[in-house]
Design an enzyme around this catalytic site. Sequence first.
Site, PDB file in Angstrom:
ATOM      1  N   CYS A  24      31.312  22.732  74.840  1.00 22.39           N
ATOM      2  CA  CYS A  24      31.675  24.114  75.180  1.00 22.39           C
ATOM      3  C   CYS A  24      30.746  25.130  74.515  1.00 22.39           C
ATOM      4  O   CYS A  24      30.521  26.218  75.051  1.00 22.39           O
ATOM      5  CB  CYS A  24      33.119  24.410  74.760  1.00 22.39           C
ATOM      6  N   ASP A  40      50.784  11.220  84.774  1.00 19.52           N
ATOM      7  CA  ASP A  40      51.313  12.536  84.407  1.00 19.52           C
ATOM      8  C   ASP A  40      52.833  12.640  84.436  1.00 19.52           C
ATOM      9  O   ASP A  40      53.382  13.704  84.202  1.00 19.52           O
ATOM     10  CB  ASP A  40      50.704  13.601  85.339  1.00 19.52           C
ATOM     11  N   CYS A  88      51.626  31.242  79.889  1.00 25.05           N
ATOM     12  CA  CYS A  88      50.735  30.720  80.931  1.00 25.05           C
ATOM     13  C   CYS A  88      51.378  30.892  82.310  1.00 25.05           C
ATOM     14  O   CYS A  88      52.539  30.532  82.521  1.00 25.05           O
ATOM     15  CB  CYS A  88      50.452  29.245  80.660  1.00 25.05           C
ATOM     16  N   CYS A  99      36.647  30.741  79.784  1.00 32.92           N
ATOM     17  CA  CYS A  99      38.019  30.362  80.137  1.00 32.92           C
ATOM     18  C   CYS A  99      39.045  31.155  79.335  1.00 32.92           C
ATOM     19  O   CYS A  99      40.140  31.454  79.837  1.00 32.92           O
ATOM     20  CB  CYS A  99      38.226  28.867  79.937  1.00 32.92           C
TER      21      CYS A  99
END
Length: 379
Positions: free
Chosen positions: A191, A137, A217, A197
Amino acid sequence: MTDAGADRLKKFLKVEARALGFCDLAVTRPDPGSDLHRRLEQFVALKRHGSMQWLAETLDRRSNPLVLWPEVRSVIMLAMNYGPDVDPLENLEHRSNASISVYARNRDYHDIIKGRLKQLAGQFAARAGGDVKVFVDTAPVMEKPLAQAAGLGWIGKHTNLVSRSRGSWLFLGSIFTTIELAPDAAETDHCGSCRACLDICPTDAFPAPYQIDARRCISYLTIENKGPVPREFRRAMGNRIYGCDDCLAACPWNKYAAAASEAKLVARDDLRSPPLAQFLSMDDQAFRAFFSGSPVKRIGRDRFLRNVLIAAGNSGDPALVPACRALLPDASPLVRGAAVWALSVLTGPAYMQGLAQGQGGDADGQVREEWRLALAEAG
């Protein structure tokens, strides 16, 4: 290398990975697919990356592992389960306490996973004889598309990886190698018609399923954003002072993560639901000591206090007023501005008018604007 030899290597990797705390491992080719670059390019063109300029600067390397390392022939993707032992959304009901994202309630996962990846990669290289590189990451690697291509899960409507056996609570890491390994089958989307979500997001950060606007966000606003939190999102932040778990926690596939038997990273007790009051008095030294080894430390004391002050304003708790007031003369304009907003929400017009008389003009333009808006609302 023969197919039998490659199969033995993969079996070895899976056994050793499990011993190191990884819950799953799979292999994919370094070819990202033609659509990934286009989607990332569109994300940047729409400016949905906000101030994360490195996404634009590393676009070519990020969307193609072969640009990052031309010699790579296989990508070994690994997942680690960090599913919480309690529903993190319960924290949101205790407004005088802080809600810290589940992933940040212990040591920095970059440090945990990278050390274990290096150990596994070293064991693999000793057996296979090839070169290896590990990523967690912090390099321009698109872990989620690679994990989907390897079959670890699929990218859900919240743009995070979802696993049928682990839900949405997964850390990802990768080992790039020059050794050819047989790829695993890619995972397909499961999904269905679920929108849990998307519908739970406090700031409507999803323009459409499978798309995110980072600028809206709460994770971005509390972590990556270096300036004041835009006023339109402050109320929606509630008591979230570092990150946001709502879209992850709403995923119905999480029931399988809860049932998973492997060891998980356990939250520090003092980060499960800490009182906001304990953070409001923190100077830089106390902040660094308390969050030593934590990912929270990376945003610094000033951004952290900005978030805590917004949560204090949203708490409705008058007991926090003195601590917020004490931060009005703070050295950081980011903290001073947030303190003005918190007090304007917690107190009445007369209180703010009285405070303003003793403040004088702040040297920082953004702080002066906070005062102007606070007094305009008070009037």
